[in-house]
Design a protein around this motif. Structure first.
Motif, PDB file in Angstrom:
ATOM      1  N   LYS A  35       0.790  -0.869  -0.127  1.00  0.00           N
ATOM      2  CA  LYS A  35      -0.259  -0.349   0.019  1.00  0.00           C
ATOM      3  C   LYS A  35       1.199   0.836   0.196  1.00  0.00           C
ATOM      4  N   GLU A  36       1.715   1.256   0.841  1.00  0.00           N
ATOM      5  CA  GLU A  36       3.164   2.631   0.803  1.00  0.00           C
ATOM      6  C   GLU A  36       3.285   2.693  -0.254  1.00  0.00           C
ATOM      7  N   GLY A  37       3.696   1.656  -1.580  1.00  0.00           N
ATOM      8  CA  GLY A  37       4.927   1.263  -2.545  1.00  0.00           C
ATOM      9  C   GLY A  37       3.599   2.054  -3.348  1.00  0.00           C
ATOM     10  N   LEU A  38       2.251   1.681  -3.200  1.00  0.00           N
ATOM     11  CA  LEU A  38       1.006   2.054  -4.524  1.00  0.00           C
ATOM     12  C   LEU A  38       0.846   3.572  -3.820  1.00  0.00           C
ATOM     13  N   ALA A  39       1.594   4.200  -2.876  1.00  0.00           N
ATOM     14  CA  ALA A  39       1.107   5.525  -2.219  1.00  0.00           C
ATOM     15  C   ALA A  39       2.661   6.477  -3.098  1.00  0.00           C
ATOM     16  N   TRP A  40       3.362   5.400  -3.051  1.00  0.00           N
ATOM     17  CA  TRP A  40       4.494   6.167  -3.841  1.00  0.00           C
ATOM     18  C   TRP A  40       4.277   6.706  -5.393  1.00  0.00           C
ATOM     19  N   PHE A  41       3.938   5.505  -6.147  1.00  0.00           N
ATOM     20  CA  PHE A  41       3.380   6.137  -6.788  1.00  0.00           C
ATOM     21  C   PHE A  41       2.669   7.221  -7.606  1.00  0.00           C
ATOM     22  N   SER A  42       1.702   6.690  -6.735  1.00  0.00           N
ATOM     23  CA  SER A  42       0.348   7.457  -6.344  1.00  0.00           C
ATOM     24  C   SER A  42       0.460   9.224  -6.474  1.00  0.00           C
ATOM     25  N   SER A  43       1.713   9.202  -6.116  1.00  0.00           N
ATOM     26  CA  SER A  43       2.842  11.403  -5.132  1.00  0.00           C
ATOM     27  C   SER A  43       3.346  11.419  -6.365  1.00  0.00           C
ATOM     28  N   TYR A  44       4.543   9.983  -7.083  1.00  0.00           N
ATOM     29  CA  TYR A  44       4.982  10.910  -7.761  1.00  0.00           C
ATOM     30  C   TYR A  44       4.587  11.508  -8.834  1.00  0.00           C
ATOM     31  N   PHE A  45       3.084   9.907  -9.466  1.00  0.00           N
ATOM     32  CA  PHE A  45       2.485  11.116 -11.011  1.00  0.00           C
ATOM     33  C   PHE A  45       1.809  12.415 -10.058  1.00  0.00           C
ATOM     34  N   SER A  46       1.074  12.097  -9.137  1.00  0.00           N
ATOM     35  CA  SER A  46      -0.224  13.482  -8.864  1.00  0.00           C
ATOM     36  C   SER A  46       1.172  14.575  -8.456  1.00  0.00           C
ATOM     37  N   LYS A  47       2.319  14.868  -8.709  1.00  0.00           N
ATOM     38  CA  LYS A  47       3.246  16.007  -9.434  1.00  0.00           C
ATOM     39  C   LYS A  47       3.650  16.448 -11.080  1.00  0.00           C
ATOM     40  N   LYS A  48       2.534  16.182 -11.336  1.00  0.00           N
ATOM     41  CA  LYS A  48       2.458  16.546 -12.599  1.00  0.00           C
ATOM     42  C   LYS A  48       4.055  15.517 -13.599  1.00  0.00           C
ATOM     43  N   GLY A  49       4.033  14.966 -13.610  1.00  0.00           N
ATOM     44  CA  GLY A  49       5.489  13.989 -14.215  1.00  0.00           C
ATOM     45  C   GLY A  49       5.928  13.872 -12.921  1.00  0.00           C
ATOM     46  N   GLY A  50       5.536  13.486 -11.881  1.00  0.00           N
ATOM     47  CA  GLY A  50       6.697  13.562 -11.016  1.00  0.00           C
ATOM     48  C   GLY A  50       7.473  14.257 -10.315  1.00  0.00           C
ATOM     49  N   ASP A  51       8.735  13.508  -9.139  1.00  0.00           N
ATOM     50  CA  ASP A  51       9.451  14.478  -8.987  1.00  0.00           C
ATOM     51  C   ASP A  51      10.956  13.859  -9.048  1.00  0.00           C
ATOM     52  N   GLY A  52      11.802  14.218  -9.483  1.00  0.00           N
ATOM     53  CA  GLY A  52      12.762  13.352 -10.222  1.00  0.00           C
ATOM     54  C   GLY A  52      12.596  11.541 -10.901  1.00  0.00           C
ATOM     55  N   ASP A  53      13.170  11.383 -10.742  1.00  0.00           N
ATOM     56  CA  ASP A  53      13.473  10.396 -12.054  1.00  0.00           C
ATOM     57  C   ASP A  53      12.353   9.099 -11.093  1.00  0.00           C
ATOM     58  N   PRO A  54      11.574   8.202 -11.799  1.00  0.00           N
ATOM     59  CA  PRO A  54      11.033   7.131 -10.944  1.00  0.00           C
ATOM     60  C   PRO A  54      12.283   5.535 -11.148  1.00  0.00           C
ATOM     61  N   PRO A  55      11.741   4.954  -9.939  1.00  0.00           N
ATOM     62  CA  PRO A  55      12.653   4.407  -9.847  1.00  0.00           C
ATOM     63  C   PRO A  55      12.503   3.129 -11.113  1.00  0.00           C
ATOM     64  N   GLN A  56      13.886   2.836 -11.381  1.00  0.00           N
ATOM     65  CA  GLN A  56      13.985   2.059 -12.803  1.00  0.00           C
ATOM     66  C   GLN A  56      13.660   0.326 -11.852  1.00  0.00           C
ATOM     67  N   VAL A  57      14.481   0.364 -10.660  1.00  0.00           N
ATOM     68  CA  VAL A  57      13.491  -1.321 -10.125  1.00  0.00           C
ATOM     69  C   VAL A  57      13.112  -0.660  -9.055  1.00  0.00           C
ATOM     70  N   ILE A  58      12.215  -1.907  -9.372  1.00  0.00           N
ATOM     71  CA  ILE A  58      11.189  -1.643  -7.782  1.00  0.00           C
ATOM     72  C   ILE A  58      11.793  -3.137  -7.182  1.00  0.00           C
ATOM     73  N   PHE A  59      12.228  -3.380  -5.842  1.00  0.00           N
ATOM     74  CA  PHE A  59      13.088  -4.309  -4.926  1.00  0.00           C
ATOM     75  C   PHE A  59      11.223  -4.953  -3.943  1.00  0.00           C
ATOM     76  N   LEU A  60      10.691  -6.442  -4.223  1.00  0.00           N
ATOM     77  CA  LEU A  60       9.491  -6.719  -3.514  1.00  0.00           C
ATOM     78  C   LEU A  60       9.475  -8.094  -2.849  1.00  0.00           C
ATOM     79  N   ASP A  61       9.456  -7.428  -1.571  1.00  0.00           N
ATOM     80  CA  ASP A  61       9.011  -8.769  -0.793  1.00  0.00           C
ATOM     81  C   ASP A  61       7.630  -9.119  -1.107  1.00  0.00           C
ATOM     82  N   LEU A  62       6.847 -10.374  -1.144  1.00  0.00           N
ATOM     83  CA  LEU A  62       5.934 -10.988  -0.529  1.00  0.00           C
ATOM     84  C   LEU A  62       5.053 -10.979  -0.247  1.00  0.00           C
ATOM     85  N   ASN A  63       5.614 -11.242   1.238  1.00  0.00           N
ATOM     86  CA  ASN A  63       4.525 -11.711   2.936  1.00  0.00           C
ATOM     87  C   ASN A  63       4.716 -10.357   3.441  1.00  0.00           C
TER      88      ASN A  63
END
Length: 150
Positions: free
Chosen positions: A38-66
């Motif tokens: 949920k926090e990860g999705l909130a990061w992307f939501s915030s990034y795109f709400s800033k009209k194209g984002g703040d700096g570079d988007p992440p090129q890699v997402i390291f994702l835990d499953l559980n």
């Protein structure tokens, strides 16, 4: 070198270790963290709400499953529906302690986005191997790759 990675894991110690290992290996210059999907999705939501984002988007997402609140699979489904078309260069690396064969099979179904499945803990050796991945090798100079192979 990758400019930014996003690490999503519910364990604070794992997040700190990931950041240390990523910087030690020279894998990325910036590490952003989230404690669950949920926090990860909130990061992307915030990034795109800033009209194209703040700096570079992440090129890699390291994702835990559980994780509590929102697990890695639920994050991945939402990310693919909402953001992956806008970030075609962003790749996901699952980093988990799971031994469930179904998790490995399920990860293979997302082969356009999920490029690797690494067992915890993240190590410099694992990152060096990831640097040679065909989806990421363009971010790393041949000199860096040769250094890591020796």
């Amino acid at each position: 070198m990758i400019s930014k990675v996003l690490c999503i894991d519910d364990d604070q110690i794992t997040l700190v270790l990931c950041e240390l290992v990523i910087k030690k290996a020279g894998f990325a210059s910036e590490v952003v963290t989230a404690k669950n999907g949920k926090e990860g999705l909130a990061w992307f939501s915030s990034y795109f709400s800033k009209k194209g984002g703040d700096g570079d988007p992440p090129q890699v997402i390291f994702l835990d499953l559980n994780m509590p609140v929102m697990n890695g699979w639920d994050f991945l489904e939402d990310y693919l529906m909402k953001y992956s078309d806008r970030l075609p260069g962003t790749k996901v690396v699952i980093i988990s302690s799971t031994v469930n064969p179904e998790d490995f099979n399920r990860a293979n179904r997302y082969s356009d986005t999920v490029i690797d499945f690494i067992n915890k803990p993240l190590t410099t050796e694992g990152l060096y191997e990831l640097m040679a991945n065909e989806n990421l090798s363009a971010y790393f100079s041949k000199q860096e790759q040769q250094k890591e192979e020796n």
